[in-house]
Scaffold this motif. Sequence first.
Motif, mmCIF file in Angstrom:
data_model
loop_
_atom_site.group_PDB
_atom_site.id
_atom_site.type_symbol
_atom_site.label_atom_id
_atom_site.label_comp_id
_atom_site.label_asym_id
_atom_site.label_seq_id
_atom_site.Cartn_x
_atom_site.Cartn_y
_atom_site.Cartn_z
ATOM 1 N N LEU A 178 1.306 -62.715 90.734
ATOM 2 C CA LEU A 178 0.336 -62.957 89.780
ATOM 3 C C LEU A 178 1.072 -63.508 88.762
ATOM 4 O O LEU A 178 2.043 -63.057 88.200
ATOM 5 C CB LEU A 178 -0.426 -61.779 89.493
ATOM 6 C CG LEU A 178 -1.294 -61.300 90.581
ATOM 7 C CD1 LEU A 178 -2.046 -60.021 90.154
ATOM 8 C CD2 LEU A 178 -2.773 -62.334 90.831
ATOM 9 N N GLY A 179 0.417 -64.529 88.130
ATOM 10 C CA GLY A 179 1.079 -65.010 86.735
ATOM 11 C C GLY A 179 1.944 -66.153 87.198
ATOM 12 O O GLY A 179 2.443 -66.702 86.054
ATOM 13 N N ALA A 180 2.376 -66.364 88.109
ATOM 14 C CA ALA A 180 3.646 -67.349 88.595
ATOM 15 C C ALA A 180 3.063 -68.857 88.149
ATOM 16 O O ALA A 180 2.018 -69.079 88.370
ATOM 17 C CB ALA A 180 3.997 -67.152 90.019
ATOM 18 N N TYR A 181 3.965 -69.516 87.734
ATOM 19 C CA TYR A 181 3.776 -70.972 87.278
ATOM 20 C C TYR A 181 4.140 -71.670 88.483
ATOM 21 O O TYR A 181 5.221 -71.706 88.883
ATOM 22 C CB TYR A 181 4.658 -71.354 86.153
ATOM 23 C CG TYR A 181 4.576 -72.802 85.624
ATOM 24 C CD1 TYR A 181 3.201 -73.159 85.408
ATOM 25 C CD2 TYR A 181 5.458 -73.755 85.445
ATOM 26 C CE1 TYR A 181 2.770 -74.590 84.923
ATOM 27 C CE2 TYR A 181 5.223 -74.980 85.068
ATOM 28 C CZ TYR A 181 3.938 -75.426 84.971
ATOM 29 O OH TYR A 181 3.817 -76.622 84.521
ATOM 30 N N VAL A 182 3.111 -72.516 89.186
ATOM 31 C CA VAL A 182 3.481 -73.224 90.365
ATOM 32 C C VAL A 182 3.044 -74.618 89.851
ATOM 33 O O VAL A 182 2.190 -74.919 89.089
ATOM 34 C CB VAL A 182 2.530 -72.778 91.540
ATOM 35 C CG1 VAL A 182 3.140 -71.318 91.925
ATOM 36 C CG2 VAL A 182 1.145 -72.384 91.192
ATOM 37 N N GLY A 183 3.322 -75.620 90.853
ATOM 38 C CA GLY A 183 2.966 -77.052 90.843
ATOM 39 C C GLY A 183 4.099 -77.977 91.590
ATOM 40 O O GLY A 183 5.186 -77.359 92.123
ATOM 41 N N PRO A 184 3.773 -79.248 91.468
ATOM 42 C CA PRO A 184 4.816 -80.089 92.192
ATOM 43 C C PRO A 184 6.073 -80.044 91.333
ATOM 44 O O PRO A 184 6.263 -79.931 90.266
ATOM 45 C CB PRO A 184 4.146 -81.595 91.875
ATOM 46 C CG PRO A 184 2.644 -81.109 91.603
ATOM 47 C CD PRO A 184 2.570 -80.040 91.190
ATOM 48 N N GLY A 185 7.123 -79.809 92.262
ATOM 49 C CA GLY A 185 8.588 -79.929 91.877
ATOM 50 C C GLY A 185 8.915 -78.537 91.572
ATOM 51 O O GLY A 185 10.219 -78.460 90.943
ATOM 52 N N ARG A 186 8.125 -77.447 91.155
ATOM 53 C CA ARG A 186 8.469 -76.228 90.702
ATOM 54 C C ARG A 186 9.536 -75.330 91.754
ATOM 55 O O ARG A 186 10.411 -74.928 91.444
ATOM 56 C CB ARG A 186 7.332 -75.346 90.461
ATOM 57 C CG ARG A 186 6.485 -76.017 89.506
ATOM 58 C CD ARG A 186 6.985 -76.203 88.109
ATOM 59 N NE ARG A 186 7.534 -75.109 87.504
ATOM 60 C CZ ARG A 186 8.586 -74.945 86.479
ATOM 61 N NH1 ARG A 186 8.529 -76.093 85.863
ATOM 62 N NH2 ARG A 186 8.876 -73.999 86.095
ATOM 63 N N SER A 187 9.134 -75.599 93.052
ATOM 64 C CA SER A 187 9.725 -74.926 94.140
ATOM 65 C C SER A 187 9.758 -75.425 95.409
ATOM 66 O O SER A 187 8.686 -76.170 95.740
ATOM 67 C CB SER A 187 9.557 -73.508 94.299
ATOM 68 O OG SER A 187 10.101 -72.670 95.347
ATOM 69 N N ASN A 188 10.577 -75.378 96.280
ATOM 70 C CA ASN A 188 10.584 -76.113 97.660
ATOM 71 C C ASN A 188 9.877 -75.199 98.557
ATOM 72 O O ASN A 188 9.580 -75.504 99.686
ATOM 73 C CB ASN A 188 11.855 -76.557 98.404
ATOM 74 C CG ASN A 188 12.558 -77.515 97.573
ATOM 75 O OD1 ASN A 188 11.875 -78.499 96.925
ATOM 76 N ND2 ASN A 188 13.963 -77.425 97.493
#
Length: 400
Positions: free
Chosen positions: A202-212
């Motif tokens: 919860l609260g994690a920042y996600v999106g394109p290029g954030r993590s593989n």
Amino acid sequence: MKITKNKFIVPLTVLVIGVGLLSSCGPSKKEKEEQEQTVRDENAIDTPTVALLPIQKGKLSSTIAVPGELVPYQEVDLYAKVNSYVKTLLVDIGSQVHQGQLLVQLEAPEINSQLAEADSRIKQYDAIYYASKATYDRLLSTSKIPGTVSQNDLELAEAKKNSDLANVEAAKSSYKEVAANLAYLQIRAPFDGVITARNINLGAYVGPGRSNDPLLVLQDQKRMRLVISVPESSTGGLSDKDHVTFSVQALPNRKFTAQVKRLAGALDTKLRSEQVEMDVYNTNKDLLPHMFAEVDIPLPSRDSAFIVPKTAVVTSTEKVFIIKVVNNHTQWVNVKKGLSSGTLTEVYGDINEGDQIVKDASEEIRDGSSIKVKPADAKAAEQSAGVGQPGNNKPVTTGH
């Protein structure tokens, strides 16, 4: 006294010499036996005694064991398409989900602002369009009175109206694009399955290029694919109607069955093998994805072939051959081996049904040499004389 001693010594010497001469004139019994054995050995080499058997046709079934891997029938990695924060996490590892079920709710406040901006832009261009349309309609109505409105002014008004209408359509498309991004904030299950990996909180920042790493991994484990690679030499005997059995290390005492469903129809250029897939129904969840399996593949012969014992086939550094016997003389016949099962193997070459071949062949039985048939097999060979005639031969079918 000297004369008397010499009289006894001379006859005794003569007697000893005579015995020696007599013993040297003829061989002893042991030497005779050794000589006779040597003669027999030489005769056995020159004219070996062999067992014969007639060549028969039949269909041979065999199996090969190849390694395989169980993979999910469907597997998907779920990512976030837009930059956002995890607002609600509704599943965890091991959760059973259904198609369309909401898994993760994301939030991105800027998307709501972009959506409001796009809606305002639509209203703005609508107002401009309605104004230009009203102007054009008035000019068109006035132009019906000759000499009141020039044709150029009317065309300019019409062009302005059409341009404003295009701006309205563009604003609506922009609104749809932003609305689509808003829909991406809800991550739903594309099919029924099990969540096998979770890489967010919860609260994690996600999106394109954030993590593989994907947010979630979803697998369909009720049905799995058993993937194997069949060697080139064994590809011809397998079809999409065959069944295979396999076992896994976790359950060594159990045998599972699967049906061949998909054949690649081409060889892998690196492994020189054909990829084959079987469907495995895993309703009890005894099997886990990515388990390794030991697969027994049946390879039934598609055509009738010549079946001979493996001992009748000689494999040398130069060629593979069997030894055919004609008029008590040997002939080396080059052959190619097919399927093997137990003590039998298929052979292909310049041979005919009913030909007599050496049962236990070797390179020591030279080509063109004379042979003797074992007495115990002579009668059997005579009875098999009609083996190649129509109606007298019964194909032999064997399996492993």
